[in-house]
Design a protein around this motif. Structure first.
Motif, PDB file in Angstrom:
ATOM      1  N   ALA A  17      45.946   5.426 -40.983  1.00  0.00           N
ATOM      2  CA  ALA A  17      46.893   4.439 -41.512  1.00  0.00           C
ATOM      3  C   ALA A  17      48.288   5.063 -41.608  1.00  0.00           C
ATOM      4  O   ALA A  17      49.300   4.443 -41.249  1.00  0.00           O
ATOM      5  CB  ALA A  17      46.428   3.942 -42.879  1.00  0.00           C
ATOM      6  N   LEU A  18      48.351   6.320 -42.080  1.00  0.00           N
ATOM      7  CA  LEU A  18      49.646   7.000 -42.198  1.00  0.00           C
ATOM      8  C   LEU A  18      50.286   7.197 -40.819  1.00  0.00           C
ATOM      9  O   LEU A  18      51.456   6.868 -40.612  1.00  0.00           O
ATOM     10  CB  LEU A  18      49.449   8.373 -42.855  1.00  0.00           C
ATOM     11  CG  LEU A  18      49.132   8.364 -44.347  1.00  0.00           C
ATOM     12  CD1 LEU A  18      48.554   9.713 -44.784  1.00  0.00           C
ATOM     13  CD2 LEU A  18      50.379   8.028 -45.151  1.00  0.00           C
ATOM     14  N   ALA A  19      49.498   7.743 -39.885  1.00  0.00           N
ATOM     15  CA  ALA A  19      50.053   8.041 -38.559  1.00  0.00           C
ATOM     16  C   ALA A  19      50.486   6.760 -37.856  1.00  0.00           C
ATOM     17  O   ALA A  19      51.564   6.696 -37.256  1.00  0.00           O
ATOM     18  CB  ALA A  19      49.017   8.790 -37.718  1.00  0.00           C
ATOM     19  N   ALA A  20      49.662   5.717 -37.961  1.00  0.00           N
ATOM     20  CA  ALA A  20      49.980   4.461 -37.280  1.00  0.00           C
ATOM     21  C   ALA A  20      51.198   3.807 -37.939  1.00  0.00           C
ATOM     22  O   ALA A  20      52.056   3.243 -37.250  1.00  0.00           O
ATOM     23  CB  ALA A  20      48.779   3.525 -37.312  1.00  0.00           C
ATOM     24  N   GLY A  21      51.277   3.897 -39.251  1.00  0.00           N
ATOM     25  CA  GLY A  21      52.418   3.312 -39.961  1.00  0.00           C
ATOM     26  C   GLY A  21      53.712   3.999 -39.563  1.00  0.00           C
ATOM     27  O   GLY A  21      54.729   3.354 -39.275  1.00  0.00           O
ATOM     28  N   ILE A  22      53.673   5.313 -39.542  1.00  0.00           N
ATOM     29  CA  ILE A  22      54.882   6.076 -39.183  1.00  0.00           C
ATOM     30  C   ILE A  22      55.271   5.784 -37.732  1.00  0.00           C
ATOM     31  O   ILE A  22      56.436   5.516 -37.416  1.00  0.00           O
ATOM     32  CB  ILE A  22      54.652   7.583 -39.448  1.00  0.00           C
ATOM     33  CG1 ILE A  22      54.570   7.825 -40.960  1.00  0.00           C
ATOM     34  CG2 ILE A  22      55.770   8.430 -38.826  1.00  0.00           C
ATOM     35  CD1 ILE A  22      54.121   9.212 -41.368  1.00  0.00           C
ATOM     36  N   ALA A  23      54.279   5.779 -36.834  1.00  0.00           N
ATOM     37  CA  ALA A  23      54.570   5.520 -35.416  1.00  0.00           C
ATOM     38  C   ALA A  23      55.151   4.117 -35.223  1.00  0.00           C
ATOM     39  O   ALA A  23      55.929   3.880 -34.294  1.00  0.00           O
ATOM     40  CB  ALA A  23      53.293   5.682 -34.588  1.00  0.00           C
ATOM     41  N   LEU A  26      48.785  -2.981 -35.987  1.00  0.00           N
ATOM     42  CA  LEU A  26      47.499  -3.226 -35.311  1.00  0.00           C
ATOM     43  C   LEU A  26      47.558  -2.913 -33.813  1.00  0.00           C
ATOM     44  O   LEU A  26      46.544  -2.573 -33.210  1.00  0.00           O
ATOM     45  CB  LEU A  26      47.038  -4.665 -35.552  1.00  0.00           C
ATOM     46  CG  LEU A  26      46.446  -4.901 -36.949  1.00  0.00           C
ATOM     47  CD1 LEU A  26      46.146  -6.377 -37.179  1.00  0.00           C
ATOM     48  CD2 LEU A  26      45.177  -4.066 -37.158  1.00  0.00           C
ATOM     49  N   LYS A  27      48.765  -2.967 -33.240  1.00  0.00           N
ATOM     50  CA  LYS A  27      48.889  -2.578 -31.823  1.00  0.00           C
ATOM     51  C   LYS A  27      48.555  -1.094 -31.665  1.00  0.00           C
ATOM     52  O   LYS A  27      47.894  -0.681 -30.722  1.00  0.00           O
ATOM     53  CB  LYS A  27      50.324  -2.819 -31.334  1.00  0.00           C
ATOM     54  CG  LYS A  27      50.798  -4.246 -31.377  1.00  0.00           C
ATOM     55  CD  LYS A  27      52.274  -4.265 -30.908  1.00  0.00           C
ATOM     56  CE  LYS A  27      52.910  -5.621 -31.069  1.00  0.00           C
ATOM     57  NZ  LYS A  27      54.376  -5.558 -30.828  1.00  0.00           N
ATOM     58  N   VAL A  28      49.039  -0.297 -32.621  1.00  0.00           N
ATOM     59  CA  VAL A  28      48.800   1.155 -32.559  1.00  0.00           C
ATOM     60  C   VAL A  28      47.323   1.445 -32.827  1.00  0.00           C
ATOM     61  O   VAL A  28      46.691   2.237 -32.135  1.00  0.00           O
ATOM     62  CB  VAL A  28      49.695   1.895 -33.590  1.00  0.00           C
ATOM     63  CG1 VAL A  28      49.525   3.410 -33.457  1.00  0.00           C
ATOM     64  CG2 VAL A  28      51.150   1.500 -33.432  1.00  0.00           C
ATOM     65  N   HIS A  29      46.786   0.767 -33.847  1.00  0.00           N
ATOM     66  CA  HIS A  29      45.369   0.944 -34.199  1.00  0.00           C
ATOM     67  C   HIS A  29      44.492   0.618 -32.990  1.00  0.00           C
ATOM     68  O   HIS A  29      43.541   1.346 -32.669  1.00  0.00           O
ATOM     69  CB  HIS A  29      45.055   0.015 -35.370  1.00  0.00           C
ATOM     70  CG  HIS A  29      43.651   0.016 -35.848  1.00  0.00           C
ATOM     71  ND1 HIS A  29      42.972   1.165 -36.225  1.00  0.00           N
ATOM     72  CD2 HIS A  29      42.768  -1.009 -36.032  1.00  0.00           C
ATOM     73  CE1 HIS A  29      41.752   0.834 -36.618  1.00  0.00           C
ATOM     74  NE2 HIS A  29      41.592  -0.462 -36.504  1.00  0.00           N
TER      75      HIS A  29
END
Ligand SMILES: Cc1ncc(COP(=O)(O)O)c(C=O)c1O
Length: 414
Positions: free
Chosen positions: A118-124, A275-278
């Motif tokens: 969640a952290l990595a995807a949020g930051i990205a 959600l695109k990153v996830h």
């Protein structure tokens, strides 16, 4: 930035031919490198990675065993943002624990592979190349790598070591420039054990609104605050709703580190983009682990469920372990000075070593000579140098053995 890699300090070379700049500049965090190095040193005991020693509570394991027998959905992909029933339970839990009037389970939550994803995807999702992200020093080492991976620029603001690692909102304000996009806050904090107060956080909220920033909240240790202190989350401030990206975890609260399940709570607009990153990295969180997380929350009502009971026991256990570690550090006051942790299960003592060695070398010597795993302080930001992080997630017998070894090693070497 100084090398944050223990492998490099231990002399390991990497071949970066053909590797992207994005990846070349980051490292596996020292928290994970130390156990890997230790796996080659027979007989080590660990004050290293933050793993709570108890098994996942029985009621969760039994629910998963039953679901494995009865429900064929458990072996398949879930809906990409997560199982709707779990998202409903998360929404209820958030409303109860963070005092939020309404959480839309369908649009404002996605279930992630641990809080980490969640952290990595949020930051990205929000950081572009060159964007500055303010974080505390010391701060959780993976936040640094996640910012760098997104080609953002970490800007460190020192916590006040002499004042229990207090947050200084004025210093935060001074660090803001036209390039600042976000700040990251982690309370209770890894590695310092600091818990930020409501007054401090309300000041930070005003700064976020004034400068139109995002705030990324790492709430992995939300449940673990000692001495009956209050826990305050920026999620409780409705005005911040569109500015907050919160990462939460089942790993520590329910001793589920290996299940790899957590979640993000943010506005619908942000969740849609994350959600695109996830999807690109994970598709969905492990379905079996989502069943386990749903069992954990079904058994938690804030009063008398089996989940409440297991969290209460964990609190009691960690309080005993904190006191044990602090009393052992007190006996070594000629070498270590520290702030008593107010939350989480880490302590971040400053050491004095006669040869003035850096924290990478200090931690490597503790590993190779005393056979005790710790994490070097400089992995947590510039003001981490001169410290080591000790986790007290391990059994009391292991903590005692680790300190016995440190005592002997110091007696021989200091
Ligand atoms: C501050 C902090 N954030 C995030 C994580 C990652 O947690 P998870 O297991 O939910 O991915 C950890 C794990 O130790 C942590 O200490």
């Amino acid at each position: 930035m100084e090398s944050r890699s223990v492998y490099k300090s231990a002399g390991e070379k990497e071949d970066l031919t053909g590797i992207s700049h994005r990846v070349s500049q980051i490292t596996v965090s020292a928290i994970k490198q130390m156990p890997l190095l230790a796996s080659k040193v027979p007989g080590c005991v660990s004050l290293g990675q933050g793993i709570p020693s108890p098994n996942t509570p029985l009621f969760i394991r039994e629910a998963v065993i039953k679901a494995l027998q009865d429900d064929s959905a458990i072996g398949k992909y879930s809906l990409q943002p997560g199982i709707p029933k779990l998202k409903d339970l998360i929404a209820q839990d958030l409303m109860r624990t963070r005092n939020i009037a309404h959480v839309n389970a369908e649009t404002e939550i996605f279930v992630s592979c641990g809080g980490m994803e969640a952290l990595a995807a949020g930051i990205a999702t929000i950081i572009d190349r060159g964007d500055e992200v303010i974080l505390n020093s010391p701060s959780y080492s993976s936040h640094i790598e996640q910012i760098l991976f997104a080609e953002g620029v970490p800007k460190f603001v020192a916590l006040a070591e002499g004042e229990d690692w207090t947050l200084n909102p004025d210093a935060l304000r001074k660090a803001i420039t036209s390039k600042t996009k976000a700040l990251i806050l982690c309370s209770p904090s890894n590695p310092t054990g600091a818990v930020f107060t409501e007054a401090q956080l309300r000041e930070v909220a005003a700064i976020i609104l004034e400068h139109n920033l995002f705030v990324i909240l790492d709430e992995t240790y939300d449940f673990l605050v000692y001495d009956n202190q209050p826990y305050f989350s920026l999620l409780s401030i409705p005005e911040l709703k569109d500015r907050v990206i919160a990462a939460c975890s089942f790993s520590k609260r329910y001793c589920m580190t290996g299940w790899r399940v957590g979640y993000m709570y943010a506005s619908e607009r942000i969740i849609k983009q994350v959600l695109k990153v996830h999807d690109a990295f994970a598709i969905c969180a492990p379905t079996i682990s989502q069943f386990a997380a749903a069992a954990a929350l079904s058994g938690t009502n804030g009063k008398d469920g089996p989940g409440d009971e297991s969290v209460k026991q964990l609190m009691e256990t960690m309080t005993r372990r904190r006191d044990l570690v602090c009393s052992r550090l007190d006996k070594l006051s000629n070498v270590f000075t520290y702030a008593k942790p107010r939350g989480g299960y880490y302590v971040f003592p400053r050491y004095t070593a006669k040869d003035n060695i850096g924290s990478m070398d200090f931690a490597l010597r503790l590993l190779n000579e005393a056979k005790v795993i710790t994490v070097p302080g400089n992995a947590f930001g510039p003001t981490g140098e001169g410290h080591i992080r000790m986790s007290f997630g391990a059994e009391e017998s292991e903590l005692t053995e680790a300190f016995d070894r440190i005592d002997r090693w110091l007696a021989e070497n200091n």
